[in-house]
Scaffold this active site. Structure first.
Site, short mmCIF file in Angstrom:
data_model
loop_
_atom_site.label_atom_id
_atom_site.label_comp_id
_atom_site.label_asym_id
_atom_site.label_seq_id
_atom_site.Cartn_x
_atom_site.Cartn_y
_atom_site.Cartn_z
N TYR A 268 0.83 -1.22 0.00
CA TYR A 268 0.00 0.00 0.00
C TYR A 268 0.86 1.26 0.00
CZ TYR A 268 -4.03 -2.97 0.25
OH TYR A 268 -4.96 -3.91 -0.07
N ASN B 179 -12.73 2.78 -5.92
CA ASN B 179 -11.31 3.13 -5.94
C ASN B 179 -10.85 3.63 -4.58
OD1 ASN B 179 -11.57 2.55 -8.64
ND2 ASN B 179 -11.70 4.68 -9.29
N ASP C 105 -7.99 5.42 -4.46
CA ASP C 105 -7.17 6.61 -4.69
C ASP C 105 -7.96 7.85 -4.29
OD1 ASP C 105 -8.04 5.95 -8.04
OD2 ASP C 105 -8.68 7.78 -7.01
N HIS D 63 -14.60 0.87 -0.78
CA HIS D 63 -13.51 -0.07 -0.50
C HIS D 63 -12.41 0.56 0.34
CE1 HIS D 63 -14.62 -2.80 -4.17
NE2 HIS D 63 -15.46 -2.91 -3.17
N CYS E 121 -6.20 4.99 20.78
CA CYS E 121 -6.14 4.06 21.94
C CYS E 121 -4.71 3.82 22.40
CB CYS E 121 -6.82 2.74 21.58
SG CYS E 121 -5.87 1.73 20.43
N SER F 281 -15.16 -3.45 -14.11
CA SER F 281 -15.30 -4.69 -14.88
C SER F 281 -16.50 -5.51 -14.45
CB SER F 281 -14.03 -5.54 -14.71
OG SER F 281 -13.88 -5.88 -13.33
N ASN G 132 -17.54 2.40 -20.53
CA ASN G 132 -16.37 1.54 -20.36
C ASN G 132 -15.66 1.42 -21.71
OD1 ASN G 132 -14.62 -0.77 -19.84
ND2 ASN G 132 -15.93 -1.20 -18.08
N GLU H 187 -14.72 -1.31 -22.86
CA GLU H 187 -15.23 -2.54 -23.48
C GLU H 187 -16.35 -3.09 -22.62
OE1 GLU H 187 -11.58 -4.72 -23.34
OE2 GLU H 187 -11.92 -5.40 -21.28
N ALA I 198 -13.05 6.94 -20.44
CA ALA I 198 -13.85 7.71 -19.48
C ALA I 198 -13.62 9.22 -19.63
CB ALA I 198 -13.48 7.27 -18.06
N1 APR Z 1 -11.98 4.36 -19.63
C1 APR Z 1 -13.04 3.60 -19.26
N2 APR Z 1 -12.93 2.33 -18.79
C2 APR Z 1 -11.69 1.84 -18.67
C3 APR Z 1 -10.53 2.56 -19.03
C4 APR Z 1 -10.72 3.88 -19.52
N3 APR Z 1 -9.68 4.65 -19.89
N4 APR Z 1 -9.43 1.77 -18.80
C5 APR Z 1 -9.89 0.60 -18.31
N5 APR Z 1 -11.24 0.63 -18.25
C6 APR Z 1 -12.14 -0.41 -17.74
C7 APR Z 1 -11.77 -1.82 -18.13
O1 APR Z 1 -12.35 -2.15 -19.39
C8 APR Z 1 -12.39 -2.62 -16.98
O2 APR Z 1 -13.75 -2.95 -17.28
O3 APR Z 1 -12.04 -0.38 -16.34
C9 APR Z 1 -12.35 -1.67 -15.80
C10 APR Z 1 -11.28 -2.03 -14.78
O4 APR Z 1 -11.68 -3.24 -14.19
P1 APR Z 1 -10.91 -3.78 -12.89
O5 APR Z 1 -9.44 -3.69 -13.14
O6 APR Z 1 -11.54 -5.10 -12.55
O7 APR Z 1 -11.23 -2.70 -11.77
P2 APR Z 1 -12.55 -2.60 -10.91
O8 APR Z 1 -13.76 -3.00 -11.68
O9 APR Z 1 -12.55 -1.26 -10.28
O10 APR Z 1 -12.29 -3.70 -9.74
C11 APR Z 1 -13.24 -3.72 -8.67
O11 APR Z 1 -11.84 -5.33 -7.54
O12 APR Z 1 -9.72 -5.96 -6.95
C12 APR Z 1 -10.89 -5.38 -6.47
O13 APR Z 1 -11.04 -3.85 -4.72
C13 APR Z 1 -10.60 -3.97 -6.04
O14 APR Z 1 -12.03 -2.04 -6.25
C14 APR Z 1 -11.47 -3.13 -6.96
C15 APR Z 1 -12.54 -4.10 -7.41
ZN ZN Z 2 -6.77 2.30 18.40
#
Ligand code: APR
Ligand code: ZN
Length: 234
Positions: free
Chosen positions: A58, A94, A96, A111, A141, A180, A203, A205, A221
């Site tokens: 992290y 996210n 971040d 999360h 604490c 995703s 997205n 895709e 995005a």
């Molecule tokens: N614009 C739009 N979509 C995008 C872009 C972009 N520039 N780049 C990537 N993507 C899409 C991908 O197509 C995918 O569907 O973002 C998605 C990323 O998917 P993941 O990597 O699975 O991320 P996420 O869906 O946020 O994961 C959910 O899984 O591992 C855990 O806690 C973690 O919060 C996370 C959760």
């Molecule tokens: Zn504490």
């Protein structure tokens, strides 16, 4: 006849909204889970087994935050929150701080957040200070050895689910950006909105849950989100 209230909007974001800022996603090529096994860095068991490795994972992701900035998609969602006359809630998976830095305030980090830590003994949440590690003493604490990243790990309950559920049940428009659809409960949010609500997926895709949305738009995005906000604000 009373005018109908402006539509209520809920937006869900995933790692894809931060990709164009330079933060890696999880499951795309080169994603975080390609270089790390979830069970080594993102579970309560991993933290018990090797807290130093988890803190290092992290801390490395925190260091990256200093090199990136919110992109046009983050900024457009903050503008929509400011200018929308109806209810608005942004839920992000996210950890971040790009939505926060873009100015979003009606924001839930379901999360957790990279820039916060939590005490495993008293659950107090504190801002992360540089160098926080296994021996850091809890300001609330005063015990040490229990400070952990304020991150929801696999197998743990996401944050503020009641507030999110209430907003979904009342929303007229649900938008998912850059996720995703692989991780629940967020992947199931589209099924919690009222019948007749407009549901839109933005997205690069199709996701695992695209078929559950009434509309999909494919593209980055940073292009799709500002265009949608322009449409909504008219
Ligand atoms: N614009 C739009 N979509 C995008 C872009 C972009 N520039 N780049 C990537 N993507 C899409 C991908 O197509 C995918 O569907 O973002 C998605 C990323 O998917 P993941 O990597 O699975 O991320 P996420 O869906 O946020 O994961 C959910 O899984 O591992 C855990 O806690 C973690 O919060 C996370 C959760
Ligand atoms: Zn504490």
């Amino acid at each position: 006849m009373r005018p109908s209230p402006p539509p209520s909007i809920v937006v869900l974001t995933g790692a894809g909204i931060s990709a164009e800022s330079g933060l890696r996603t999880f499951r795309d090529a080169g994603g975080l889970w390609e270089n790390h096994r979830v069970e080594d860095v993102a579970t309560p068991e991993a933290f018990l087994r090797n807290p130093a490795l988890v803190h290092a994972f992290y801390n490395q992701r925190r260091a990256q935050l200093r090199e990136v900035r919110p992109n046009a998609a983050h900024l457009a969602l903050a503008r929509l929150e400011r200018e929308w006359s109806g209810d608005f809630l942004l839920v992000t998976q996210n950890v971040d701080d790009l939505h926060d830095r873009a100015g979003s305030r009606a924001l839930i980090h379901m999360h957790g957040e990279l820039l916060k830590v939590r005490c495993a003994f008293c659950s107090a949440v504190h801002p992360w200070e540089g160098g926080t590690g296994p021996e850091t003493r809890c300001p609330a604490c005063a015990r040490s050895g229990g400070i952990r990243p304020h991150i929801v790990w696999f197998g743990e309950m996401p944050l503020e689910m009641d507030r999110i559920g209430d907003a979904l049940e009342r929303c007229d428009l649900f938008v998912a950006v850059g996720t995703s659809g692989n991780v629940y409960p967020a992947a199931g949010f589209v099924g919690q909105v009222p019948a007749g609500a407009r549901t839109l997926e933005l997205n690069l895709e199709p996701s695992s849950v695209s078929s559950r949305f009434s509309e999909q738009r494919e593209g980055p995005a940073s292009v799709l989100v500002p265009a949608l906000v322009e449409e909504l604000l008219g």
